[in-house]
Design an enzyme around this catalytic site. Sequence first.
Site, mmCIF file in Angstrom:
data_model
loop_
_atom_site.group_PDB
_atom_site.id
_atom_site.type_symbol
_atom_site.label_atom_id
_atom_site.label_comp_id
_atom_site.label_asym_id
_atom_site.label_seq_id
_atom_site.Cartn_x
_atom_site.Cartn_y
_atom_site.Cartn_z
ATOM 1 N N GLY A 35 0.859 -1.184 0.000
ATOM 2 C CA GLY A 35 0.000 0.000 0.000
ATOM 3 C C GLY A 35 0.896 1.235 0.000
ATOM 4 N N GLY A 36 0.326 2.373 0.396
ATOM 5 C CA GLY A 36 1.106 3.607 0.403
ATOM 6 C C GLY A 36 2.357 3.479 1.256
ATOM 7 N N ASP B 15 -3.358 -9.069 9.349
ATOM 8 C CA ASP B 15 -2.409 -10.186 9.228
ATOM 9 C C ASP B 15 -1.031 -9.877 9.807
ATOM 10 O OD1 ASP B 15 -4.469 -11.186 7.737
ATOM 11 O OD2 ASP B 15 -3.364 -11.322 5.851
ATOM 12 N N ARG C 3 -15.329 12.722 15.442
ATOM 13 C CA ARG C 3 -15.934 11.458 15.012
ATOM 14 C C ARG C 3 -16.440 10.603 16.169
ATOM 15 N NH1 ARG C 3 -11.739 9.570 10.195
ATOM 16 N NH2 ARG C 3 -12.435 11.189 8.762
ATOM 17 N N HIS D 238 -13.521 2.064 11.177
ATOM 18 C CA HIS D 238 -12.949 2.744 10.020
ATOM 19 C C HIS D 238 -11.424 2.755 10.022
ATOM 20 C CE1 HIS D 238 -12.608 5.621 6.820
ATOM 21 N NE2 HIS D 238 -12.054 6.534 7.587
HETATM 22 C C1 LIG Z 1 -12.841 4.356 2.961
HETATM 23 C C2 LIG Z 1 -11.589 4.922 3.561
HETATM 24 C C3 LIG Z 1 -11.285 6.281 3.425
HETATM 25 C C4 LIG Z 1 -10.124 6.814 3.988
HETATM 26 N N1 LIG Z 1 -9.842 8.146 3.796
HETATM 27 C C5 LIG Z 1 -8.694 8.664 4.290
HETATM 28 C C6 LIG Z 1 -8.342 10.030 4.045
HETATM 29 O O1 LIG Z 1 -9.068 10.760 3.354
HETATM 30 N N2 LIG Z 1 -7.188 10.508 4.566
HETATM 31 C C7 LIG Z 1 -6.343 9.731 5.312
HETATM 32 O O2 LIG Z 1 -5.308 10.219 5.744
HETATM 33 N N3 LIG Z 1 -6.644 8.421 5.539
HETATM 34 C C8 LIG Z 1 -7.785 7.872 5.040
HETATM 35 N N4 LIG Z 1 -8.074 6.538 5.257
HETATM 36 C C9 LIG Z 1 -7.106 5.703 5.969
HETATM 37 C C10 LIG Z 1 -5.937 5.320 5.052
HETATM 38 O O3 LIG Z 1 -6.413 5.107 3.754
HETATM 39 C C11 LIG Z 1 -5.213 4.069 5.525
HETATM 40 O O4 LIG Z 1 -4.907 4.166 6.862
HETATM 41 C C12 LIG Z 1 -3.920 3.861 4.758
HETATM 42 O O5 LIG Z 1 -4.170 3.879 3.381
HETATM 43 C C13 LIG Z 1 -3.198 2.596 5.148
HETATM 44 O O6 LIG Z 1 -2.101 2.397 4.285
HETATM 45 P P1 LIG Z 1 -1.113 1.181 4.489
HETATM 46 O O7 LIG Z 1 -0.090 1.300 3.407
HETATM 47 O O8 LIG Z 1 -0.658 1.122 5.884
HETATM 48 O O9 LIG Z 1 -1.995 -0.119 4.261
HETATM 49 P P2 LIG Z 1 -2.871 -0.657 3.031
HETATM 50 O O10 LIG Z 1 -3.059 0.349 1.967
HETATM 51 O O11 LIG Z 1 -4.061 -1.287 3.639
HETATM 52 O O12 LIG Z 1 -1.933 -1.770 2.400
HETATM 53 C C14 LIG Z 1 -1.685 -3.002 3.055
HETATM 54 C C15 LIG Z 1 -0.877 -3.878 2.124
HETATM 55 O O13 LIG Z 1 -0.484 -5.059 2.796
HETATM 56 C C16 LIG Z 1 -0.822 -6.194 2.041
HETATM 57 N N5 LIG Z 1 -1.046 -7.307 2.968
HETATM 58 C C17 LIG Z 1 -1.896 -7.365 4.017
HETATM 59 N N6 LIG Z 1 -1.808 -8.560 4.637
HETATM 60 C C18 LIG Z 1 -0.862 -9.282 3.952
HETATM 61 C C19 LIG Z 1 -0.329 -10.607 4.078
HETATM 62 N N7 LIG Z 1 -0.736 -11.460 5.022
HETATM 63 N N8 LIG Z 1 0.615 -11.006 3.193
HETATM 64 C C20 LIG Z 1 1.042 -10.166 2.191
HETATM 65 N N9 LIG Z 1 0.554 -8.918 2.031
HETATM 66 C C21 LIG Z 1 -0.375 -8.487 2.895
HETATM 67 C C22 LIG Z 1 -2.051 -5.768 1.264
HETATM 68 O O14 LIG Z 1 -2.268 -6.587 0.141
HETATM 69 C C23 LIG Z 1 -1.651 -4.336 0.907
HETATM 70 O O15 LIG Z 1 -0.779 -4.336 -0.209
HETATM 71 C C24 LIG Z 1 -9.248 5.979 4.719
HETATM 72 C C25 LIG Z 1 -9.547 4.629 4.852
HETATM 73 C C26 LIG Z 1 -10.698 4.089 4.288
HETATM 74 C C27 LIG Z 1 -10.996 2.637 4.454
#
Ligand SMILES: Cc1cc2nc3c(=O)[nH]c(=O)nc-3n(C[C@H](O)[C@H](O)[C@H](O)COP(=O)(O)OP(=O)(O)OC[C@H]3O[C@@H](n4cnc5c(N)ncnc54)[C@H](O)[C@@H]3O)c2cc1C
Lengths: 238, 502
Positions: free
Chosen positions: B11-12, B210, B268, B328
């Site tokens: 992800g990001g 996970d 919220r 959320h």
């Molecule tokens: C509807 C919605 C709207 C939102 N709006 C906002 C906003 O406007 N502003 C803001 O700041 N935040 C917002 N958020 C929160 C924000 O989007 C998330 O907190 C953030 O994108 C998380 O990023 P991340 O890279 O940590 O995880 P994620 O983007 O969830 O990526 C997780 C990665 O890990 C991988 N993964 C997971 N488990 C495993 C495994 N067992 N084995 C291999 N790979 C695995 C997945 O495939 C994915 O690639 C929002 C969230 C939602 C749900």
Amino acid sequence: MKVTIQREYDFIEYDVDMQDATLLELLDKIKTQQDNTLAYSSGCRSSVCGSCAVRVNDKEVLACSYKVQEGDKIEPLKNMPLLRDLVVDMQKSLEANKRAKTWLSSYNSEAKLTHEDEKINELQSDCILCGSCYSACPVYAVNEEFLGPFALTGVWKYVSDKREGEPKEKIDTIQTNGVWDCTLCNECTVVCPQGISSKADIEKLRAKSSQFGYMDPNFGNFGGGFDSGFGFDGSPSF
Amino acid sequence: MKTDVLIIGAGGAGLTAAIAAKKAGVDVVVLTKEYPTRSQTCMAQGGINAALGNVAADSIEDHIQNTLKSAHGLASEEAVRYMCSEAPATIAWLDSIGVCFSRTADAKITQRKLGGASAPRACYAQDYTGLKILHTLYEEALKHDVEMKNEKLLLEILTDENGVACGAVVMDIRSGSKESYFAKSVILATGGYSRIYDKNSTNSVKSTGDGIAVAARAGAKLLDMEFVQFHPTGLKNSSILISESARGEGGYLLNSKGERFTNELAPRDEVSRAIYAEMNKGEDIFLDIRHLGEAFIDEGLPQERKLAKLYENVDPVYDLIPIKPVAHYTMGGIEVDNNSQSSIEGLYACGECSNHRVHGANRLGGNSLLEIVVFGREAGENAAKRAQEIASHATASAKDDFLAQEFTQELDFYTLREELGNLLYAKVGIVRRESELQEALGFVKECQQNLTKMGTQESSLRYNTNLIEFLEFRNMLDASEAVITGALARKESVGAHFMAKE
Ligand SMILES: Cc1cc2nc3c(=O)[nH]c(=O)nc-3n(C[C@H](O)[C@H](O)[C@H](O)COP(=O)(O)OP(=O)(O)OC[C@H]3O[C@@H](n4cnc5c(N)ncnc54)[C@H](O)[C@@H]3O)c2cc1C
Ligand code: SF4
Ligand code: SF4
Ligand code: FES
């Protein structure tokens, strides 16, 4: 409601008690209550992650935004290797992005993007990489190496961006298996859930290519051999 | 397979870490159980915070103070200061790799005001902020030739004889076979755990906690797992998010009698509790944006109109939208130090699966996208540095032979997954009571003990999503246990954790 789903070796009919549901809700119900073995992909449930594209009655849709109808026939996307049931392998299609260099090659920090400039490629940057356009594109039947609709839309996104300092490099990259191989049939546009027209983007890329001195190779060979008509539908392309 | 830095999650957070590590000059492999562009980050709509002051006066100090206030004293001021100070440069970097931020007429990145902010501070790209950031990061990673491996499920973190992380065991989803990756540093970026609430969550179905569960099983410490943020306006049936901007722009909340019952613009957690109290009185709750008018709704909230029509069969231009508060965002996660390193040496974490102590008991809208990029880069750079200092790879063999057991399939885990989600929503949700927390804990423990009575119907290993979902369910149980034990230990109400009298 009865629907048929393409499984490994055959179509199987499922009878599910559901009304006014999205196809994804129906697949989830089959998976958890009737047949645990069904394989499909999903993520966001809200049309932004691009996981759930399938074909219903021969047309590409997102399962999470399509309201399922009695008698629907559900199949996986085309032009990509089948992994299982409704899941295809997107690896090769996504590699087209790398071959097409869909990224900002060199940042022009002088460029000032205004609200109007932002609109130039706003639609192209809405692409969710669902693969629907790739599945619908007839060119893959004759040329597996075609860069294809979403990758070319991705190239236009950067070529049209004032921040890109080297648009020429991008144009150079898409001359082979790229803009001239498209038949401008518009199938990609019809199925895109985001309202993107890769065909239109390809036409703009052709015009840009001409500006950089490239010519439609089909003009040169026109009337020449068996292949020559391909990629040229007789109408000016821009 | 061997690499310098192994990143799990694309992800990001994971992609930013990968780009940073690659730029630092080491070999990098990124694994994800989906494809990078399908990660939940694509769902973020509202925006990403940075005190740029592009449309109204703002300051980094105000950003810091707003964040600390929302955190209810549970954030680390040092970490918050760092994140907020890095924000302007972070936006400049995202702009320089091509993120299509919305602009002002005079060519600046435009900004809007999200809840809890003293100024318009969130940079956005229409209502597709997360999608455009994620895809641009993906493209930047392609440019830097980062090796990405898709459809690999993390099973276990490997540690050597000294307890130092040295790799991971994953399952290739396509073939069902196990693979070991050895690395000098490992980064977890696997996202949050809101799907433990099953359908009562806005999250992607893949946010099953996970990485957190796997890290905990390997001995990593977790922190503040009880803090789960509920968003006031999920669609009633599907829990799909209706953006906060609907209330920000003047939408009302109404009960069945058509009465307004709370300040729609309060934080919220307060709004969620007010709705929940009404629901407990037997009221149905609705969001009303009809007075904003069709033209405004189509211009400012197009996705919301589409989703309300699709999932609730209502057109917000003419109808009330049925809503409920849903899980959320998860503030808790893997505890990390100033270098983003967990309590296991060599194991780093970033993004929603980690706890960098910047959100405390309540996250501000727009701070999560900021966190994943700021600390994603930190984790990537620090993991690369460590890899450069280590001479050779250590290896170890797997210890967790969960799948080697016999599974009898007497119990259907899909039924239990749904039961778990509903139970957590009712008893470990917006309002909590000690006896109810105990009850939920009992259910979770029983499920954990009964895992061998579950298992999968599908025996073929090839693309067996039944098996993947079972493994995710196991992780959800472990994450749930951590949430409940955390909630039991914290007696007082603070932020998103609200304890009621028995
Ligand atoms: C509807 C919605 C709207 C939102 N709006 C906002 C906003 O406007 N502003 C803001 O700041 N935040 C917002 N958020 C929160 C924000 O989007 C998330 O907190 C953030 O994108 C998380 O990023 P991340 O890279 O940590 O995880 P994620 O983007 O969830 O990526 C997780 C990665 O890990 C991988 N993964 C997971 N488990 C495993 C495994 N067992 N084995 C291999 N790979 C695995 C997945 O495939 C994915 O690639 C929002 C969230 C939602 C749900
Ligand atoms: S262009 Fe449209 S159809 Fe093609 S991948 Fe992107 S969103 Fe899907
Ligand atoms: S218009 Fe071009 S890219 Fe689109 S489907 Fe037809 S041939 Fe393929
Ligand atoms: S589930 Fe994400 S697009 Fe359908």
